[in-house]
Design a protein around this motif. Structure first.
Motif, mmCIF file in Angstrom:
data_model
loop_
_atom_site.group_PDB
_atom_site.id
_atom_site.type_symbol
_atom_site.label_atom_id
_atom_site.label_comp_id
_atom_site.label_asym_id
_atom_site.label_seq_id
_atom_site.Cartn_x
_atom_site.Cartn_y
_atom_site.Cartn_z
ATOM 1 N N LYS A 64 40.147 32.370 17.983
ATOM 2 C CA LYS A 64 38.978 32.886 18.711
ATOM 3 C C LYS A 64 39.333 33.217 20.157
ATOM 4 N N GLY A 65 40.064 32.320 20.792
ATOM 5 C CA GLY A 65 40.457 32.553 22.178
ATOM 6 C C GLY A 65 41.372 33.753 22.315
ATOM 7 N N LYS A 70 42.337 39.544 23.585
ATOM 8 C CA LYS A 70 42.729 40.881 23.113
ATOM 9 C C LYS A 70 41.622 41.897 23.349
ATOM 10 N N ASN A 71 40.399 41.521 23.012
ATOM 11 C CA ASN A 71 39.277 42.446 23.184
ATOM 12 C C ASN A 71 39.027 42.749 24.663
ATOM 13 N N GLY A 72 39.123 41.722 25.493
ATOM 14 C CA GLY A 72 38.912 41.924 26.925
ATOM 15 C C GLY A 72 39.964 42.823 27.538
ATOM 16 N N ILE A 73 41.227 42.569 27.196
ATOM 17 C CA ILE A 73 42.325 43.375 27.727
ATOM 18 C C ILE A 73 42.241 44.809 27.219
ATOM 19 N N SER A 74 41.921 44.973 25.950
ATOM 20 C CA SER A 74 41.823 46.324 25.380
ATOM 21 C C SER A 74 40.740 47.136 26.069
ATOM 22 N N GLU A 75 39.610 46.509 26.322
ATOM 23 C CA GLU A 75 38.509 47.210 27.004
ATOM 24 C C GLU A 75 38.936 47.652 28.400
ATOM 25 N N ILE A 76 39.652 46.801 29.107
ATOM 26 C CA ILE A 76 40.112 47.139 30.459
ATOM 27 C C ILE A 76 41.129 48.271 30.414
ATOM 28 N N GLN A 90 42.201 42.806 36.729
ATOM 29 C CA GLN A 90 41.159 42.467 35.752
ATOM 30 C C GLN A 90 41.760 41.778 34.528
ATOM 31 N N ILE A 91 42.961 42.185 34.141
ATOM 32 C CA ILE A 91 43.659 41.502 33.050
ATOM 33 C C ILE A 91 43.925 40.042 33.441
ATOM 34 N N CYS A 92 44.358 39.842 34.678
ATOM 35 C CA CYS A 92 44.570 38.477 35.166
ATOM 36 C C CYS A 92 43.285 37.663 35.051
ATOM 37 N N GLN A 93 42.160 38.269 35.408
ATOM 38 C CA GLN A 93 40.885 37.550 35.389
ATOM 39 C C GLN A 93 40.414 37.243 33.977
ATOM 40 N N VAL A 94 40.812 38.055 32.999
ATOM 41 C CA VAL A 94 40.480 37.742 31.603
ATOM 42 C C VAL A 94 41.097 36.400 31.224
ATOM 43 N N VAL A 96 42.104 34.024 33.394
ATOM 44 C CA VAL A 96 41.472 32.990 34.216
ATOM 45 C C VAL A 96 40.139 32.564 33.604
ATOM 46 N N SER A 97 39.369 33.535 33.139
ATOM 47 C CA SER A 97 38.047 33.244 32.563
ATOM 48 C C SER A 97 38.153 32.385 31.321
ATOM 49 N N LEU A 98 39.156 32.670 30.479
ATOM 50 C CA LEU A 98 39.309 31.859 29.273
ATOM 51 C C LEU A 98 39.695 30.430 29.647
ATOM 52 N N TYR A 99 40.582 30.272 30.635
ATOM 53 C CA TYR A 99 40.942 28.917 31.047
ATOM 54 C C TYR A 99 39.718 28.178 31.575
#
Length: 209
Positions: A64-65, A70-76, A90-94, A96-99
């Motif tokens: 799930k994580g 993958k979905n977040g990075i692909s959208e960016i 923004q990829i970095c923040q994806v 960070v957000s999961l952590y």
């Protein structure tokens, strides 16, 4: 997705989310399937309908994580109205957000994934995780190649290898930065967020023209 599939996903997510909370508090070994069933308000027999054991729940949470990343990075990366530098941050923040959302899932994402296909196929969730990881690596490699084409990045090695290096570096920095946040504040007079952003900028400088 059929109604039955939606209900199955609902129950699997409920059980897995409950297990994650217990794992985070007590650890995996000290959390029993009985505890998960009681906390999730399911019978133990129902828990076993959806998951064979605790290890399968952990793999489900990791998948799930990874899928969320993958979905977040692909959208960016697929966005047409962002600069390459903006996409990088923004990829970095994806990550960070999961952590921030789940240190438990993030840390288990970093564990060894079985590379031999015949071994992965014995545990379908393990193979799914491997494939999503490959998708993420390919997507980041695509981003790096595009940045080079746009004359924003200078790649000194294959994009696929650099993608893995950046994935490894970013993940390690985020985990270590969070675990050492008090030290960072005392020693460098910076909060965790500012420190991480500084490191992200330094990492970008390695490939930025």
């Amino acid at each position: 997705m059929t109604k039955a599939e939606k209900m199955e996903l609902f129950h699997r997510d409920n059980i897995a989310d409950t297990a994650e909370r217990l794992f985070s508090i007590n650890g995996i070994e000290k959390t029993s399937m009985d505890q998960i069933a009681k906390e999730a308000d399911y019978s133990k027999s129902t828990i076993y309908v959806y998951f064979k054991n605790k290890e399968e729940i952990v793999l489900y949470l990791v998948l799930k994580g990874m899928t969320e990343i993958k979905n977040g990075i692909s959208e960016i990366i697929d966005s047409k109205d962002k600069s390459d530098e903006d996409k990088y941050y923004q990829i970095c923040q994806v990550l960070v957000s999961l952590y921030d959302k789940s240190p438990f899932i993030f840390s288990h994402m970093m564990e060894t994934i079985e590379m031999k296909k015949e071994e992965r196929l014995k545990v379908p969730l393990l193979d799914d995780i491997y494939q999503v990881g490959e998708d993420i690596n390919e997507k980041i490699a695509e981003f790096l190649k595009t940045g080079e084409t746009n004359n924003n990045f200078k790649l000194d090695d294959k994009a696929e290898k650099l993608s893995f290096i950046y994935w490894m570096m970013l993940s390690g920095v985020i985990m270590f930065g969070n675990k050492k946040s008090q030290y960072i504040e005392c020693q460098f007079k910076q909060n965790k967020e500012d420190f991480l952003n500084q490191v992200f900028a330094m990492m970008l400088g390695i490939i930025k023209k």
